[in-house]
Design a protein around this motif. Sequence first.
Motif, PDB file in Angstrom:
ATOM      1  N   PHE A  14     -13.678   9.107  10.735  1.00 37.67           N
ATOM      2  CA  PHE A  14     -12.505   8.398  11.220  1.00 37.67           C
ATOM      3  C   PHE A  14     -12.723   8.061  12.685  1.00 37.67           C
ATOM      4  O   PHE A  14     -13.580   8.655  13.339  1.00 37.67           O
ATOM      5  N   CYS A  15     -11.980   7.089  13.185  1.00 37.40           N
ATOM      6  CA  CYS A  15     -12.138   6.638  14.565  1.00 37.40           C
ATOM      7  C   CYS A  15     -10.948   7.088  15.408  1.00 37.40           C
ATOM      8  O   CYS A  15      -9.819   7.125  14.932  1.00 37.40           O
ATOM      9  N   ASN A  73     -15.489  13.284   6.144  1.00 39.13           N
ATOM     10  CA  ASN A  73     -14.941  11.930   6.093  1.00 39.13           C
ATOM     11  C   ASN A  73     -14.788  11.398   7.519  1.00 39.13           C
ATOM     12  O   ASN A  73     -14.080  11.987   8.330  1.00 39.13           O
ATOM     13  N   LYS A  78     -21.767   7.493   3.762  1.00 38.92           N
ATOM     14  CA  LYS A  78     -20.767   7.050   4.728  1.00 38.92           C
ATOM     15  C   LYS A  78     -19.559   6.441   4.004  1.00 38.92           C
ATOM     16  O   LYS A  78     -19.715   5.754   3.002  1.00 38.92           O
ATOM     17  N   ASN A  79     -18.372   6.684   4.560  1.00 44.04           N
ATOM     18  CA  ASN A  79     -17.149   6.087   4.016  1.00 44.04           C
ATOM     19  C   ASN A  79     -17.245   4.563   4.056  1.00 44.04           C
ATOM     20  O   ASN A  79     -17.768   4.006   5.005  1.00 44.04           O
ATOM     21  N   ARG A  80     -16.672   3.904   3.076  1.00 41.35           N
ATOM     22  CA  ARG A  80     -16.546   2.450   3.107  1.00 41.35           C
ATOM     23  C   ARG A  80     -15.186   2.040   3.666  1.00 41.35           C
ATOM     24  O   ARG A  80     -14.959   0.891   3.983  1.00 41.35           O
ATOM     25  N   ILE A  81     -14.279   2.980   3.746  1.00 36.90           N
ATOM     26  CA  ILE A  81     -12.962   2.763   4.344  1.00 36.90           C
ATOM     27  C   ILE A  81     -12.664   4.015   5.152  1.00 36.90           C
ATOM     28  O   ILE A  81     -13.090   5.113   4.795  1.00 36.90           O
ATOM     29  N   HIS A  82     -11.980   3.848   6.290  1.00 34.48           N
ATOM     30  CA  HIS A  82     -11.681   5.023   7.103  1.00 34.48           C
ATOM     31  C   HIS A  82     -10.379   4.814   7.868  1.00 34.48           C
ATOM     32  O   HIS A  82      -9.879   3.702   7.955  1.00 34.48           O
ATOM     33  N   LEU A  83      -9.850   5.890   8.401  1.00 31.10           N
ATOM     34  CA  LEU A  83      -8.636   5.841   9.206  1.00 31.10           C
ATOM     35  C   LEU A  83      -9.009   5.623  10.660  1.00 31.10           C
ATOM     36  O   LEU A  83     -10.010   6.156  11.143  1.00 31.10           O
ATOM     37  N   CYS A  84      -8.197   4.839  11.373  1.00 36.48           N
ATOM     38  CA  CYS A  84      -8.336   4.658  12.819  1.00 36.48           C
ATOM     39  C   CYS A  84      -7.080   5.221  13.458  1.00 36.48           C
ATOM     40  O   CYS A  84      -5.967   4.833  13.090  1.00 36.48           O
ATOM     41  N   VAL A 119       0.867  -1.178   0.000  1.00 40.09           N
ATOM     42  CA  VAL A 119       0.000   0.000   0.000  1.00 40.09           C
ATOM     43  C   VAL A 119       0.903   1.228   0.000  1.00 40.09           C
ATOM     44  O   VAL A 119       1.642   1.484   0.948  1.00 40.09           O
ATOM     45  N   VAL A 124      -2.989   6.196   0.878  1.00 40.21           N
ATOM     46  CA  VAL A 124      -4.429   6.158   1.085  1.00 40.21           C
ATOM     47  C   VAL A 124      -4.962   7.411   0.403  1.00 40.21           C
ATOM     48  O   VAL A 124      -4.618   8.533   0.795  1.00 40.21           O
TER      49      VAL A 124
END
Length: 125
Positions: free
Chosen positions: A113-114, A111, A63-69, A5, A8
């Motif tokens: 994020f957690c 966007n 809603k995002n399908r991928i997000h940052l934690c 990767v 992002v």
Amino acid sequence: MISTVLNVAIDCEDAYGLASFWSAVTGRPIHPESEPGDEETLVEMAEGPTLYFNQVPEAKTVKNRIHLCLRPDTSREREVERLLGLGATFVADHRRPDGSGWAILADPEGNEFCVLRGEDDAPVH
């Protein structure tokens, strides 16, 4: 064979503006050749993939399908307060009384994020 990767990619309305927010969140600089108005802007992490901000014409609608934690180097609560001060908004609370769980925030363009338990938050045994 494997793939690595590299970055992002985050679609946004204002690449430099959103990169500025995430630069403040992560403490990592915006790429030195980037400037306001650029359609592409990078924030290079010390480790892991680069955050790549790509200006697109359409606004975020779902809603995002991928997000940052994020795992803060302080407590989760202190980090949530810091991020709200930077312009994030509070979306949902999934923190549990035992200290586990996470808080969901959104960056200035929505966007999600957690924010996970931080380094200063002692795990419960």
